[in-house]
Design a protein around this motif. Sequence first.
Motif, PDB file in Angstrom:
ATOM      1  N   ARG A 114       0.590  -0.884  -0.099  1.00 17.25           N
ATOM      2  CA  ARG A 114      -0.107  -0.355  -0.675  1.00 17.25           C
ATOM      3  C   ARG A 114       0.833   1.345   0.092  1.00 17.25           C
ATOM      4  N   ASP A 115       0.374   1.758  -1.161  1.00 23.44           N
ATOM      5  CA  ASP A 115       1.335   3.377  -0.904  1.00 23.44           C
ATOM      6  C   ASP A 115       0.282   4.400   0.173  1.00 23.44           C
ATOM      7  N   PRO A 116       1.631   4.795   1.047  1.00 22.83           N
ATOM      8  CA  PRO A 116       1.036   5.827   1.938  1.00 22.83           C
ATOM      9  C   PRO A 116       0.051   7.262   0.968  1.00 22.83           C
ATOM     10  N   SER A 117      -0.752   7.829   1.740  1.00 21.63           N
ATOM     11  CA  SER A 117      -1.604   8.934   1.657  1.00 21.63           C
ATOM     12  C   SER A 117      -0.575   9.831   2.053  1.00 21.63           C
ATOM     13  N   PHE A 118      -1.482  11.191   0.994  1.00 17.54           N
ATOM     14  CA  PHE A 118      -0.910  12.167   0.592  1.00 17.54           C
ATOM     15  C   PHE A 118      -0.292  12.487   1.663  1.00 17.54           C
ATOM     16  N   ALA A 119      -1.653  12.937   3.223  1.00 17.58           N
ATOM     17  CA  ALA A 119      -1.137  13.112   4.487  1.00 17.58           C
ATOM     18  C   ALA A 119      -0.570  12.438   5.191  1.00 17.58           C
ATOM     19  N   GLN A 120      -0.278  11.500   5.001  1.00 11.40           N
ATOM     20  CA  GLN A 120       0.828  10.469   5.715  1.00 11.40           C
ATOM     21  C   GLN A 120       2.305  10.750   5.270  1.00 11.40           C
ATOM     22  N   SER A 121       2.110  10.837   3.865  1.00  7.73           N
ATOM     23  CA  SER A 121       3.079  11.385   2.658  1.00  7.73           C
ATOM     24  C   SER A 121       4.029  12.784   2.982  1.00  7.73           C
ATOM     25  N   ALA A 122       2.799  13.882   3.497  1.00  6.74           N
ATOM     26  CA  ALA A 122       3.826  14.635   4.035  1.00  6.74           C
ATOM     27  C   ALA A 122       3.647  15.274   5.637  1.00  6.74           C
ATOM     28  N   GLY A 123       2.965  14.213   6.546  1.00  9.26           N
ATOM     29  CA  GLY A 123       3.078  14.252   8.031  1.00  9.26           C
ATOM     30  C   GLY A 123       5.125  13.651   7.790  1.00  9.26           C
ATOM     31  N   LEU A 124       5.277  12.640   7.588  1.00 10.13           N
ATOM     32  CA  LEU A 124       6.782  11.997   7.395  1.00 10.13           C
ATOM     33  C   LEU A 124       7.771  12.628   6.889  1.00 10.13           C
ATOM     34  N   VAL A 125       7.325  13.573   5.993  1.00 12.84           N
ATOM     35  CA  VAL A 125       8.613  14.791   5.331  1.00 12.84           C
ATOM     36  C   VAL A 125       8.178  15.389   6.815  1.00 12.84           C
ATOM     37  N   ALA A 126       7.216  16.487   7.140  1.00 12.58           N
ATOM     38  CA  ALA A 126       7.506  17.152   7.838  1.00 12.58           C
ATOM     39  C   ALA A 126       8.459  16.455   9.297  1.00 12.58           C
ATOM     40  N   GLY A 127       7.865  15.459   9.136  1.00 11.85           N
ATOM     41  CA  GLY A 127       8.746  14.740  10.563  1.00 11.85           C
ATOM     42  C   GLY A 127      10.309  15.137  10.060  1.00 11.85           C
ATOM     43  N   ARG A 128      10.562  14.528   9.344  1.00 14.14           N
ATOM     44  CA  ARG A 128      11.810  14.360   9.211  1.00 14.14           C
ATOM     45  C   ARG A 128      12.510  16.175   9.256  1.00 14.14           C
ATOM     46  N   GLU A 129      11.577  17.009   8.503  1.00 20.04           N
ATOM     47  CA  GLU A 129      11.933  18.438   8.586  1.00 20.04           C
ATOM     48  C   GLU A 129      12.011  18.853  10.318  1.00 20.04           C
ATOM     49  N   ILE A 130      11.410  18.692  10.914  1.00 20.38           N
ATOM     50  CA  ILE A 130      11.848  18.794  12.676  1.00 20.38           C
ATOM     51  C   ILE A 130      12.975  18.280  13.066  1.00 20.38           C
ATOM     52  N   GLY A 131      12.550  16.698  12.927  1.00 22.99           N
ATOM     53  CA  GLY A 131      13.914  16.468  13.557  1.00 22.99           C
ATOM     54  C   GLY A 131      15.044  17.003  12.969  1.00 22.99           C
ATOM     55  N   SER A 132      14.877  17.381  11.659  1.00 15.09           N
ATOM     56  CA  SER A 132      16.690  17.459  11.272  1.00 15.09           C
ATOM     57  C   SER A 132      17.226  18.927  11.917  1.00 15.09           C
ATOM     58  N   ARG A 133      15.456  19.671  12.246  1.00 11.22           N
ATOM     59  CA  ARG A 133      16.370  21.024  12.763  1.00 11.22           C
ATOM     60  C   ARG A 133      16.895  20.447  14.178  1.00 11.22           C
ATOM     61  N   LEU A 134      15.822  19.820  14.952  1.00 11.60           N
ATOM     62  CA  LEU A 134      16.025  19.987  16.358  1.00 11.60           C
ATOM     63  C   LEU A 134      17.678  19.251  16.924  1.00 11.60           C
ATOM     64  N   ARG A 135      18.430  18.406  15.007  1.00 14.15           N
ATOM     65  CA  ARG A 135      19.738  18.008  15.541  1.00 14.15           C
ATOM     66  C   ARG A 135      20.672  18.867  15.118  1.00 14.15           C
ATOM     67  N   SER A 136      19.845  19.924  14.645  1.00 16.72           N
ATOM     68  CA  SER A 136      21.392  20.344  13.856  1.00 16.72           C
ATOM     69  C   SER A 136      21.396  21.825  15.742  1.00 16.72           C
ATOM     70  N   ARG A 137      23.053  21.469  15.940  1.00 13.15           N
ATOM     71  CA  ARG A 137      23.315  22.242  16.990  1.00 13.15           C
ATOM     72  C   ARG A 137      23.654  23.331  16.607  1.00 13.15           C
ATOM     73  N   ALA A 138      23.388  24.550  15.281  1.00 12.62           N
ATOM     74  CA  ALA A 138      23.628  25.468  15.340  1.00 12.62           C
ATOM     75  C   ALA A 138      21.963  26.333  15.572  1.00 12.62           C
ATOM     76  N   PHE A 139      20.702  25.484  14.701  1.00 14.63           N
ATOM     77  CA  PHE A 139      20.126  26.087  15.219  1.00 14.63           C
ATOM     78  C   PHE A 139      19.324  25.961  16.504  1.00 14.63           C
ATOM     79  N   VAL A 140      19.926  25.380  17.015  1.00  9.68           N
ATOM     80  CA  VAL A 140      19.434  24.479  18.838  1.00  9.68           C
ATOM     81  C   VAL A 140      19.732  26.224  19.740  1.00  9.68           C
ATOM     82  N   ILE A 141      21.576  26.109  19.462  1.00  8.31           N
ATOM     83  CA  ILE A 141      22.111  27.693  20.007  1.00  8.31           C
ATOM     84  C   ILE A 141      21.574  29.190  19.708  1.00  8.31           C
ATOM     85  N   SER A 142      21.339  29.295  18.979  1.00 11.96           N
ATOM     86  CA  SER A 142      20.577  30.424  17.850  1.00 11.96           C
ATOM     87  C   SER A 142      19.312  30.416  18.379  1.00 11.96           C
ATOM     88  N   THR A 143      18.764  29.514  18.977  1.00 13.55           N
ATOM     89  CA  THR A 143      17.512  29.819  19.535  1.00 13.55           C
ATOM     90  C   THR A 143      17.489  30.209  20.857  1.00 13.55           C
TER      91      THR A 143
END
Length: 390
Positions: A8-37
């Motif tokens: 089964r291919d993921p739905s549009f909402a599932q795909s967008a949610g996976l990408v959004a989670g990946r973007e959020i995770g990469s930002r939170l793992r970024s030391r530069a982003f955490v320090i700047s915040t």
Amino acid sequence: MTVQSERRDPSFAQSAGLVAGREIGSRLRSRAFVISTIVLLATVLVTVVLGSIFGAQDDPDRVAVVGSGADAVAGVASLEAVPAGDLDAAERLLRDGEVTAIVAPTDLVESSGIVGDDDLSAAETGTAVPGASPFDITVVGFEDAPRSVASALSITPPVAVLDPAAVDPMLAYFVALGFGIVFFLSALTFGQTIAASVVEEKQTRIIEILLSTVSARALLTGKVLGNSAMALAQIVLIAGLAIVGLAVTGQQILLGGLGESVVWFIAFFAIGFVMLAALFAATAATVSRSEDVGTVTMPVTMLVMLPYFLVVFFNDDAAVLTAMSYVPFSAPVAMPMRIFLEQAEWWEPILSLAILVASTAVAVLAGERMYRNSLLRTGARVKLVDALRG
């Protein structure tokens, strides 16, 4: 009998949610982003604390009072009366540095001889020469004339203003500066992050693998939603920290005036950033090298910078602020500012927000088309017309 599982291919909402989670995770793992915040939040906290320190009322001047001098000082908030039994005791307090001045009856000062006739002059102490003084009291200093004490005891005529401003101009300037800086830094930081991510995926050819799993629309939606969530979370943290800081430092007056405008700022920013994020992603998709990102995203960057400069330089111009509050790119800064200045009618923020929502919908549709038509085209920069036409 072998049962073959159905893929089964993921739905549009599932795909967008996976990408959004990946973007959020990469930002939170970024030391530069955490320090700047952390640095940004610390800057906000320090600004609030410094505002409390510099805005606090100065301690009252301590003055030694003799006889009827106590009646003159009574009720003056900027002066603290220190009773002295006689003029000699008051003089000792003044010489020991426990008080800044002496307030005593003029005839007592004249007869005591603690100051010379030349020192008892209107030019330096605010009294007339001995024998012709129309004042009942005299203010005596130690080395310099106590002008602040004499000014506090002076009679000030009633003052009226024909058209009073609702907010102190200096306070309005700093509030405008705060809204402008927060919008500028957050929008630019996360917008450039989206642009860099898009070009990196094209340059490394990862985009070809991603598009085999999710659609371009889901990929763009996830990127926009993920970074918008992070930008909004940062704005809410800044607003919450500022509100708590104002409450703790006792700046209730400023807190009461800022509350409604901050809430509207968050609402406008949440929608306005979606528009900007889509435009950053769309323009970045037209190039294949990270070196070209700055060039293609410059128009969007200017749309972020323009509201900052306009609100800082024209925060006292009602006409300019009114025009800015209905332009989608500047409304997130101008309309909350007008609400703080009590210049906006109740329906104006609603109308401005509706215009911003409609503009964001158009920008997202155009951005999605540009993004989809440019992702797999490498080499030379894709022209705007070609990106829109496909």
